[in-house]
Scaffold this motif. Sequence first.
Motif, PDB file in Angstrom:
ATOM      1  N   VAL A  92       0.835  -1.199   0.000  1.00 23.44           N
ATOM      2  CA  VAL A  92       0.000   0.000   0.000  1.00 23.44           C
ATOM      3  C   VAL A  92       0.872   1.251   0.000  1.00 23.44           C
ATOM      4  CG1 VAL A  92      -1.685   1.322   1.335  1.00 23.44           C
ATOM      5  CG2 VAL A  92      -1.943  -1.133   1.096  1.00 23.44           C
ATOM      6  N   GLY A  93       1.963   1.206   0.762  1.00 24.97           N
ATOM      7  CA  GLY A  93       2.874   2.347   0.799  1.00 24.97           C
ATOM      8  C   GLY A  93       3.480   2.629  -0.562  1.00 24.97           C
ATOM      9  N   ILE A  94       3.850   1.579  -1.273  1.00 21.42           N
ATOM     10  CA  ILE A  94       4.423   1.749  -2.607  1.00 21.42           C
ATOM     11  C   ILE A  94       3.373   2.300  -3.572  1.00 21.42           C
ATOM     12  CG2 ILE A  94       5.442   0.502  -4.551  1.00 21.42           C
ATOM     13  CD1 ILE A  94       6.747  -1.330  -2.403  1.00 21.42           C
ATOM     14  N   TYR A  95       2.138   1.831  -3.440  1.00 19.10           N
ATOM     15  CA  TYR A  95       1.054   2.371  -4.256  1.00 19.10           C
ATOM     16  C   TYR A  95       0.861   3.865  -3.974  1.00 19.10           C
ATOM     17  CZ  TYR A  95      -3.666   3.448  -5.774  1.00 19.10           C
ATOM     18  OH  TYR A  95      -4.747   4.044  -6.347  1.00 19.10           O
ATOM     19  N   LYS A  96       0.897   4.224  -2.702  1.00 20.38           N
ATOM     20  CA  LYS A  96       0.698   5.637  -2.330  1.00 20.38           C
ATOM     21  C   LYS A  96       1.820   6.523  -2.861  1.00 20.38           C
ATOM     22  CE  LYS A  96      -2.050   5.035   1.842  1.00 20.38           C
ATOM     23  NZ  LYS A  96      -2.070   5.226   3.307  1.00 20.38           N
ATOM     24  N   ILE A  97       3.040   5.988  -2.947  1.00 17.70           N
ATOM     25  CA  ILE A  97       4.146   6.767  -3.514  1.00 17.70           C
ATOM     26  C   ILE A  97       3.800   7.176  -4.942  1.00 17.70           C
ATOM     27  CG2 ILE A  97       6.552   6.680  -4.274  1.00 17.70           C
ATOM     28  CD1 ILE A  97       7.028   4.656  -1.978  1.00 17.70           C
ATOM     29  N   ASN A 107       5.504  15.921  -1.217  1.00 17.88           N
ATOM     30  CA  ASN A 107       5.723  15.774   0.230  1.00 17.88           C
ATOM     31  C   ASN A 107       5.161  14.450   0.736  1.00 17.88           C
ATOM     32  OD1 ASN A 107       7.060  18.201   0.502  1.00 17.88           O
ATOM     33  ND2 ASN A 107       5.178  19.338   0.955  1.00 17.88           N
ATOM     34  N   LEU A 108       3.903  14.153   0.384  1.00 16.32           N
ATOM     35  CA  LEU A 108       3.309  12.881   0.807  1.00 16.32           C
ATOM     36  C   LEU A 108       3.969  11.695   0.108  1.00 16.32           C
ATOM     37  CD1 LEU A 108      -0.508  13.665   1.131  1.00 16.32           C
ATOM     38  CD2 LEU A 108       1.111  13.067   2.930  1.00 16.32           C
ATOM     39  N   ALA A 109       4.361  11.873  -1.145  1.00 24.36           N
ATOM     40  CA  ALA A 109       5.067  10.797  -1.846  1.00 24.36           C
ATOM     41  C   ALA A 109       6.391  10.498  -1.156  1.00 24.36           C
ATOM     42  CB  ALA A 109       5.309  11.179  -3.309  1.00 24.36           C
ATOM     43  N   GLY A 110       7.117  11.540  -0.755  1.00 25.77           N
ATOM     44  CA  GLY A 110       8.386  11.351  -0.057  1.00 25.77           C
ATOM     45  C   GLY A 110       8.203  10.713   1.309  1.00 25.77           C
ATOM     46  N   LYS A 111       7.152  11.126   2.036  1.00 19.64           N
ATOM     47  CA  LYS A 111       6.859  10.537   3.344  1.00 19.64           C
ATOM     48  C   LYS A 111       6.583   9.045   3.213  1.00 19.64           C
ATOM     49  CE  LYS A 111       3.415  10.774   7.014  1.00 19.64           C
ATOM     50  NZ  LYS A 111       2.454   9.738   6.709  1.00 19.64           N
ATOM     51  N   ASN A 112       5.771   8.667   2.220  1.00 17.92           N
ATOM     52  CA  ASN A 112       5.462   7.257   2.008  1.00 17.92           C
ATOM     53  C   ASN A 112       6.680   6.483   1.516  1.00 17.92           C
ATOM     54  OD1 ASN A 112       2.522   6.607   2.526  1.00 17.92           O
ATOM     55  ND2 ASN A 112       2.369   8.491   1.352  1.00 17.92           N
ATOM     56  N   PHE A 113       7.534   7.155   0.760  1.00 14.72           N
ATOM     57  CA  PHE A 113       8.766   6.519   0.288  1.00 14.72           C
ATOM     58  C   PHE A 113       9.668   6.143   1.463  1.00 14.72           C
ATOM     59  CE2 PHE A 113      13.222   6.864  -1.053  1.00 14.72           C
ATOM     60  CZ  PHE A 113      13.255   5.859  -2.010  1.00 14.72           C
ATOM     61  N   VAL A 114       9.863   7.088   2.371  1.00 15.22           N
ATOM     62  CA  VAL A 114      10.719   6.834   3.539  1.00 15.22           C
ATOM     63  C   VAL A 114      10.134   5.723   4.398  1.00 15.22           C
ATOM     64  CG1 VAL A 114      11.567   7.855   5.692  1.00 15.22           C
ATOM     65  CG2 VAL A 114      11.711   9.137   3.567  1.00 15.22           C
ATOM     66  N   GLU A 115       8.819   5.741   4.599  1.00 17.07           N
ATOM     67  CA  GLU A 115       8.177   4.703   5.412  1.00 17.07           C
ATOM     68  C   GLU A 115       8.284   3.336   4.740  1.00 17.07           C
ATOM     69  OE1 GLU A 115       3.883   3.662   7.451  1.00 17.07           O
ATOM     70  OE2 GLU A 115       4.257   5.675   6.696  1.00 17.07           O
ATOM     71  N   ILE A 117      10.567   2.321   2.554  1.00 16.21           N
ATOM     72  CA  ILE A 117      11.965   1.885   2.599  1.00 16.21           C
ATOM     73  C   ILE A 117      12.319   1.398   4.006  1.00 16.21           C
ATOM     74  CG2 ILE A 117      14.362   2.704   2.447  1.00 16.21           C
ATOM     75  CD1 ILE A 117      13.088   2.139  -0.260  1.00 16.21           C
ATOM     76  N   SER A 118      11.807   2.074   5.017  1.00 16.06           N
ATOM     77  CA  SER A 118      12.052   1.656   6.398  1.00 16.06           C
ATOM     78  C   SER A 118      11.473   0.277   6.673  1.00 16.06           C
ATOM     79  CB  SER A 118      11.455   2.662   7.382  1.00 16.06           C
ATOM     80  OG  SER A 118      12.030   3.920   7.226  1.00 16.06           O
ATOM     81  N   ILE A 119      10.272   0.031   6.199  1.00 13.80           N
ATOM     82  CA  ILE A 119       9.633  -1.267   6.405  1.00 13.80           C
ATOM     83  C   ILE A 119      10.389  -2.356   5.645  1.00 13.80           C
ATOM     84  CG2 ILE A 119       7.539  -2.597   5.933  1.00 13.80           C
ATOM     85  CD1 ILE A 119       5.976   0.008   6.544  1.00 13.80           C
ATOM     86  N   ALA A 120      10.752  -2.078   4.400  1.00 13.48           N
ATOM     87  CA  ALA A 120      11.507  -3.064   3.612  1.00 13.48           C
ATOM     88  C   ALA A 120      12.856  -3.359   4.274  1.00 13.48           C
ATOM     89  CB  ALA A 120      11.710  -2.554   2.187  1.00 13.48           C
ATOM     90  N   GLY A 121      13.512  -2.327   4.790  1.00 18.05           N
ATOM     91  CA  GLY A 121      14.772  -2.522   5.497  1.00 18.05           C
ATOM     92  C   GLY A 121      14.588  -3.322   6.771  1.00 18.05           C
ATOM     93  N   ALA A 122      13.485  -3.100   7.475  1.00 20.19           N
ATOM     94  CA  ALA A 122      13.200  -3.854   8.696  1.00 20.19           C
ATOM     95  C   ALA A 122      12.989  -5.326   8.385  1.00 20.19           C
ATOM     96  CB  ALA A 122      11.969  -3.276   9.398  1.00 20.19           C
ATOM     97  N   ILE A 123      12.354  -5.635   7.269  1.00 21.16           N
ATOM     98  CA  ILE A 123      12.174  -7.031   6.868  1.00 21.16           C
ATOM     99  C   ILE A 123      13.529  -7.685   6.623  1.00 21.16           C
ATOM    100  CG2 ILE A 123      11.309  -8.541   5.036  1.00 21.16           C
ATOM    101  CD1 ILE A 123       8.934  -6.572   4.760  1.00 21.16           C
ATOM    102  N   ALA A 124      14.382  -6.997   5.870  1.00 18.77           N
ATOM    103  CA  ALA A 124      15.708  -7.541   5.577  1.00 18.77           C
ATOM    104  C   ALA A 124      16.548  -7.681   6.844  1.00 18.77           C
ATOM    105  CB  ALA A 124      16.420  -6.653   4.561  1.00 18.77           C
ATOM    106  N   LEU A 125      16.508  -6.667   7.709  1.00 15.20           N
ATOM    107  CA  LEU A 125      17.280  -6.719   8.951  1.00 15.20           C
ATOM    108  C   LEU A 125      16.818  -7.834   9.876  1.00 15.20           C
ATOM    109  CD1 LEU A 125      17.896  -3.025  10.026  1.00 15.20           C
ATOM    110  CD2 LEU A 125      19.598  -4.760   9.510  1.00 15.20           C
ATOM    111  N   SER A 126      15.516  -8.057   9.927  1.00 19.10           N
ATOM    112  CA  SER A 126      15.008  -9.110  10.820  1.00 19.10           C
ATOM    113  C   SER A 126      15.545 -10.479  10.408  1.00 19.10           C
ATOM    114  CB  SER A 126      13.479  -9.104  10.842  1.00 19.10           C
ATOM    115  OG  SER A 126      12.947  -9.421   9.574  1.00 19.10           O
ATOM    116  N   ILE A 127      15.553 -10.751   9.126  1.00 16.51           N
ATOM    117  CA  ILE A 127      16.086 -12.022   8.649  1.00 16.51           C
ATOM    118  C   ILE A 127      17.588 -12.085   8.903  1.00 16.51           C
ATOM    119  CG2 ILE A 127      16.492 -13.414   6.583  1.00 16.51           C
ATOM    120  CD1 ILE A 127      13.769 -12.353   5.557  1.00 16.51           C
ATOM    121  N   PHE A 128      18.294 -10.978   8.650  1.00 16.04           N
ATOM    122  CA  PHE A 128      19.736 -10.934   8.878  1.00 16.04           C
ATOM    123  C   PHE A 128      20.066 -11.166  10.348  1.00 16.04           C
ATOM    124  CE2 PHE A 128      23.401  -8.317  10.124  1.00 16.04           C
ATOM    125  CZ  PHE A 128      24.397  -8.985   9.427  1.00 16.04           C
TER     126      PHE A 128
END
Length: 147
Positions: A92-97, A107-115, A117-128
Amino acid sequence: MGLILQVFGAYVVTVTSGIIFETPKHLVLQSGFIGALGYLVYLLSLHYTGSAVATLLSGMIIALLSHIAARLLKSPVTIFYIPSIFPLVPGVGIYKIAYYYILGNTNLAGKNFVESISIAGAIALSIFFVDSFLEVYNTVKIKFKKI
């Protein structure tokens, strides 16, 4: 009732993605259980933290349960990882971007982009984190057996 419905939805998403990615039939229900439990942790921790931290915690639970299931059921761990992570993916976040960018609201596109990317990074970090912890644990366990 809403929490139960969301967890059941995560179970259905996990099982469906497992079927799409050709998870062996006898392991589909187990991966669905792991995905639903991970999403339950996400929903419960979302009340106390942000979405990225909740995703990190639930991803770590999914990764740990996937490793346990892989060892108990003698299967590759990715059979459980991949479908179980699907409920956490920030679609949904990627769709909103794209939506806000097309509307010209950068501004809203950038906010959703950061969120997102943060979620995608959290997924990768959790597995790591879980993979690294288990690797260190197994290495230390082997070293102490030799002593």
